[in-house]
Design a protein around this motif. Structure first.
Motif: not given
Length: 245
Positions: A111-136
């Motif tokens: 997640v950290e590497e993905a967020v680093a790709k969009v880092h911008d000092a002039n951006h006030g908002a950053t979001l990360s969506f993480i999809g994971t494998t659910r069991e049930m």
């Protein structure tokens, strides 16, 4: 005079026909994508329903039914995708392909590497969506997921999503990473990072990215259960990967 078209097949369609690559004889070229599907349905009647719901891709782009296929084109048949909830063939030991801010890899996602790709000092908002494998899922217990991708086309579609976001929400940046191969329970299959000057655009762009990924990016998942397995596609409604919202 008849000729042979090399065809790439994926996921459940490849399983049904019995191969992931096919040298298919046709009466001649050019012919349309629709004509190719009709010929395939005649040659493989047991796979007719899967062929009917699939889209032809020509040179790694979805083709309308009247698009001509020429000699030398790269042709694939794309069954319904499963996207951010979804290797060519068996899972590789370690394999990564990148295009700009987009990544497809057999390694665990960061997640950290993905967020680093969009880092911008002039951006006030950053979001990360993480999809994971659910069991049930309801009463079904998933043991693992297996993800397969048409890698070069998947990267092109992911890049198009990033371009769409930049066009619709100027200044907004997006990075998409997707796992292929075996993904265990609780492990991450997809990471989408978005940054924008303002939070409203960031929320909207993040939702657009995951919904479009699930609609158009040629990635498939197979759910492995204790007593069987199944390739998954869109859960509701007809599938049209060429729609962009």
């Amino acid at each position: 005079m008849s000729t042979t078209i090399p065809l790439l097949l994926f996921a459940g369609l490849a399983d049904r026909i019995g191969t992931s690559s096919l040298a298919f004889n046709v009466p001649g070229l050019p012919l349309t994508a629709g004509e190719l599907k009709s010929l395939l349905s005649e040659a493989y009647p047991h796979a007719k329903s899967q062929i009917a719901t699939a889209f032809v891709a020509v040179n790694q782009e979805y083709a309308l039914s009247d698009q001509l296929i020429q000699i030398g084109d790269e042709v694939a048949l794309i069954p319904p995708v499963s996207g951010g909830d979804g290797t060519e063939g068996d899972a590789p030991d370690s394999k990564s392909s990148t295009d700009g801010n987009c990544l497809i890899t057999s390694d665990k996602l960061s997640v950290e590497e993905a967020v680093a790709k969009v880092h911008d000092a002039n951006h006030g908002a950053t979001l990360s969506f993480i999809g994971t494998t659910r069991e049930m899922t309801g009463e079904m217990r998933t043991v693992t997921l297996e993800y397969e991708a048409y890698i070069p086309m998947a990267l092109k579609e992911m890049q198009q999503i990033c371009a769409d976001i930049l066009s619709q929400w100027p200044g907004t940046q997006c990075a998409i990473s997707h796992r292929i191969g075996t993904v265990g329970i609780g492990e991450t299959s997809v990471v989408i990072a978005v940054s924008s000057p303002h939070r409203a655009s960031c929320y909207d762009a993040s939702r657009y990215a995951i919904e479009q990924l699930k609609r158009s990016v040629p990635i498939w998942k197979k759910e492995i259960w204790d007593d069987g397995s199944e390739w998954k596609g869109p859960q509701t409604g007809p599938w049209d990967p060429m729609i962009r919202q």
